[in-house]
Design an enzyme around this catalytic site. Structure first.
Site, PDB file in Angstrom:
ATOM      1  CB  SER A   1       1.986   1.158  -9.444  1.00 48.52           C
ATOM      2  OG  SER A   1       1.884  -0.083  -8.786  1.00 48.52           O
TER       3      SER A   1
ATOM      4  CG  HIS B   1       5.146   1.561  -6.228  1.00 46.52           C
ATOM      5  ND1 HIS B   1       5.624   1.987  -5.004  1.00 46.52           N
ATOM      6  CD2 HIS B   1       4.039   0.835  -5.963  1.00 46.52           C
ATOM      7  CE1 HIS B   1       4.825   1.536  -4.043  1.00 46.52           C
ATOM      8  NE2 HIS B   1       3.851   0.816  -4.592  1.00 46.52           N
TER       9      HIS B   1
ATOM     10  CG  ASP C   1       2.371  -2.457  -5.565  1.00 44.47           C
ATOM     11  OD1 ASP C   1       2.540  -1.857  -4.480  1.00 44.47           O
ATOM     12  OD2 ASP C   1       1.965  -1.907  -6.612  1.00 44.47           O
TER      13      ASP C   1
ATOM     14  CG  MET D   1       0.604  -7.396  -2.885  1.00 46.10           C
ATOM     15  SD  MET D   1      -1.044  -7.116  -3.548  1.00 46.10           S
ATOM     16  CE  MET D   1      -0.818  -5.508  -4.333  1.00 46.10           C
TER      17      MET D   1
ATOM     18  CG  HIS E   1       4.193  -0.994  -1.203  1.00 42.23           C
ATOM     19  ND1 HIS E   1       2.950  -0.663  -1.710  1.00 42.23           N
ATOM     20  CD2 HIS E   1       4.043  -1.081   0.135  1.00 42.23           C
ATOM     21  CE1 HIS E   1       2.083  -0.560  -0.704  1.00 42.23           C
ATOM     22  NE2 HIS E   1       2.710  -0.823   0.418  1.00 42.23           N
TER      23      HIS E   1
ATOM     24  CG  MET F   1       1.469  -3.987   0.565  1.00 43.21           C
ATOM     25  SD  MET F   1       0.500  -3.701  -0.933  1.00 43.21           S
ATOM     26  CE  MET F   1       1.801  -3.782  -2.152  1.00 43.21           C
TER      27      MET F   1
ATOM     28  CG  MET G   1      -1.008   1.874   1.975  1.00 41.09           C
ATOM     29  SD  MET G   1      -0.150   1.749   0.395  1.00 41.09           S
ATOM     30  CE  MET G   1      -1.460   1.143  -0.671  1.00 41.09           C
TER      31      MET G   1
ATOM     32  N   GLY H   1      -3.765  -4.032  -1.735  1.00 43.74           N
ATOM     33  CA  GLY H   1      -4.048  -5.365  -2.263  1.00 43.74           C
ATOM     34  C   GLY H   1      -4.330  -5.386  -3.763  1.00 43.74           C
ATOM     35  CG  PHE H   2      -7.003  -6.146  -5.254  1.00 40.04           C
ATOM     36  CD1 PHE H   2      -6.789  -7.267  -6.046  1.00 40.04           C
ATOM     37  CD2 PHE H   2      -7.372  -6.326  -3.935  1.00 40.04           C
ATOM     38  CE1 PHE H   2      -6.959  -8.545  -5.514  1.00 40.04           C
ATOM     39  CE2 PHE H   2      -7.553  -7.598  -3.395  1.00 40.04           C
ATOM     40  CZ  PHE H   2      -7.339  -8.718  -4.198  1.00 40.04           C
ATOM     41  N   GLY H   3      -4.890  -2.917  -7.591  1.00 40.75           N
ATOM     42  CA  GLY H   3      -4.886  -1.649  -8.309  1.00 40.75           C
ATOM     43  C   GLY H   3      -6.316  -1.255  -8.666  1.00 40.75           C
TER      44      GLY H   3
ATOM     45  CG  ASP I   1       0.627   2.732  -3.469  1.00 40.26           C
ATOM     46  OD1 ASP I   1       0.051   2.718  -4.577  1.00 40.26           O
ATOM     47  OD2 ASP I   1       1.227   1.750  -2.999  1.00 40.26           O
ATOM     48  N   GLY I   2      -2.437   4.630  -4.335  1.00 41.12           N
ATOM     49  CA  GLY I   2      -3.803   4.115  -4.432  1.00 41.12           C
ATOM     50  C   GLY I   2      -4.789   5.175  -4.889  1.00 41.12           C
ATOM     51  N   GLY I   3      -5.339   4.965  -6.081  1.00 40.99           N
ATOM     52  CA  GLY I   3      -6.345   5.904  -6.584  1.00 40.99           C
ATOM     53  C   GLY I   3      -5.787   7.274  -6.915  1.00 40.99           C
TER      54      GLY I   3
ATOM     55  N   GLY J   1      -0.748   3.593 -10.775  1.00 40.94           N
ATOM     56  CA  GLY J   1      -0.901   2.337 -11.504  1.00 40.94           C
ATOM     57  C   GLY J   1      -1.826   2.532 -12.677  1.00 40.94           C
TER      58      GLY J   1
HETATM   59  C1  DX5 Z   1      -2.160  -1.366  -4.087  1.00 40.17           C
HETATM   60  C2  DX5 Z   1      -0.743  -1.072  -4.507  1.00 40.17           C
HETATM   61  C3  DX5 Z   1      -0.622   0.049  -5.449  1.00 40.17           C
HETATM   62  C4  DX5 Z   1      -1.390  -0.110  -6.747  1.00 40.17           C
HETATM   63  C5  DX5 Z   1      -2.004   1.228  -7.015  1.00 40.17           C
HETATM   64  O1  DX5 Z   1      -2.192  -2.130  -2.957  1.00 40.17           O
HETATM   65  O2  DX5 Z   1       0.055  -0.788  -3.382  1.00 40.17           O
HETATM   66  O3  DX5 Z   1       0.731   0.388  -5.717  1.00 40.17           O
HETATM   67  O4  DX5 Z   1      -0.628  -0.485  -7.847  1.00 40.17           O
HETATM   68  O5  DX5 Z   1      -2.814   1.136  -8.138  1.00 40.17           O
HETATM   69  P1  DX5 Z   1      -3.744   2.321  -8.643  1.00 40.17           P
HETATM   70  O6  DX5 Z   1      -2.864   3.496  -8.929  1.00 40.17           O
HETATM   71  O7  DX5 Z   1      -4.406   1.755  -9.842  1.00 40.17           O
HETATM   72  O8  DX5 Z   1      -4.712   2.625  -7.519  1.00 40.17           O
HETATM   73 ZN    ZN Z   2       2.112  -0.013  -3.758  1.00 36.34          ZN
END
Ligand code: DX5
Ligand code: ZN
Length: 218
Positions: free
Chosen positions: A9, A34, A36, A38, A67, A69, A140, A145-147, A174-176, A196
């Protein structure tokens, strides 16, 4: 058992050297990236638009998984496809039940692969009707919103429901997603892993990618 693919990501990449980061992903063995998008409205953060996607397109031939958002996804599908998106994922919460079939058709008509994303609190059972029309579903596993956020485990049973109902559909998470959670989500049936922080902070991203892709999705 399905092969597993990692999508770095770019939200966690160094944007002062985006071209080099993209080349490094390709050299590490990634086949998809990927991106993102936003809008500061659907999610409380603002990132990139078609302009950056167009620059990425010039920098790489890797599959660009975009993606969205954003609240007004349908307004921008054409712009992201023209910029070079290979897949466009829209959020069911942004589009709504009434507009969804039309939005899916719009992405399809653009020539991009169609993805549908679910927020952590969205019950996919209400949207199963739409899944035969799409190329991938994305769960998700954080609030978007955030990595760098922590994985939300209550999404896991939802992944299993969709995998059971659609044995062949690519399921992205996607996420964590990291060394701790990859064994869990692949066991649940996820075969595409958006990474990410876990990818970009690893001392050996190529090794991380090989390790992640040594898993198989149930
Ligand atoms: C968050 C994004 C993700 C983000 C994931 O809203 O959609 O794609 O980059 O980041 P990590 O892998 O650090 O959770
Ligand atoms: Zn994403």
């Amino acid at each position: 058992m399905r092969p597993v693919h990692v999508l770095p990501s770019l939200l966690s990449a160094d944007f002062t050297r985006l071209g080099a980061e993209v080349s490094a992903c390709a050299a590490a063995g990634a086949r998809m990236l990927h991106v993102d998008v936003m809008d500061g409205h659907f999610v409380p953060n603002i990132t990139v638009g078609p302009f950056i996607v167009a620059h990425l397109r010039r920098a790489t031939s890797l599959h660009l998984d975009v993606h969205l958002m954003i609240t007004d996804a349908q307004k921008y599908i054409g712009d992201f496809r023209a910029a070079g998106a290979d897949a466009i994922t829209i959020h069911v919460e942004a589009v709504g039940q009434r507009q969804l079939a039309q939005a899916i058709a719009q992405v399809r008509a653009s020539g991009a692969a169609v993805g549908l994303a679910f927020n952590p609190d969205t019950d996919p059972e209400l949207w199963l009707w739409a899944l035969p029309q799409v190329d991938l579903v994305m769960f998700m596993t954080v609030y978007p919103g955030f990595g760098g956020q922590a994985f939300i485990p209550s999404v896991r049973p939802r992944i299993r429901v969709v995998r059971k109902a659609f044995p062949l559909l690519p399921i992205q998470v996607d996420g964590g997603i990291n060394r701790e959670t990859i064994p869990l989500v692949t066991a649940d049936g996820a075969d595409r892993l958006v990474c990410g922080n876990a990818y970009f902070t690893d001392a050996d991203p190529a090794g991380f990618l090989r390790w992640a892709e040594s898993h198989h999705a149930s």
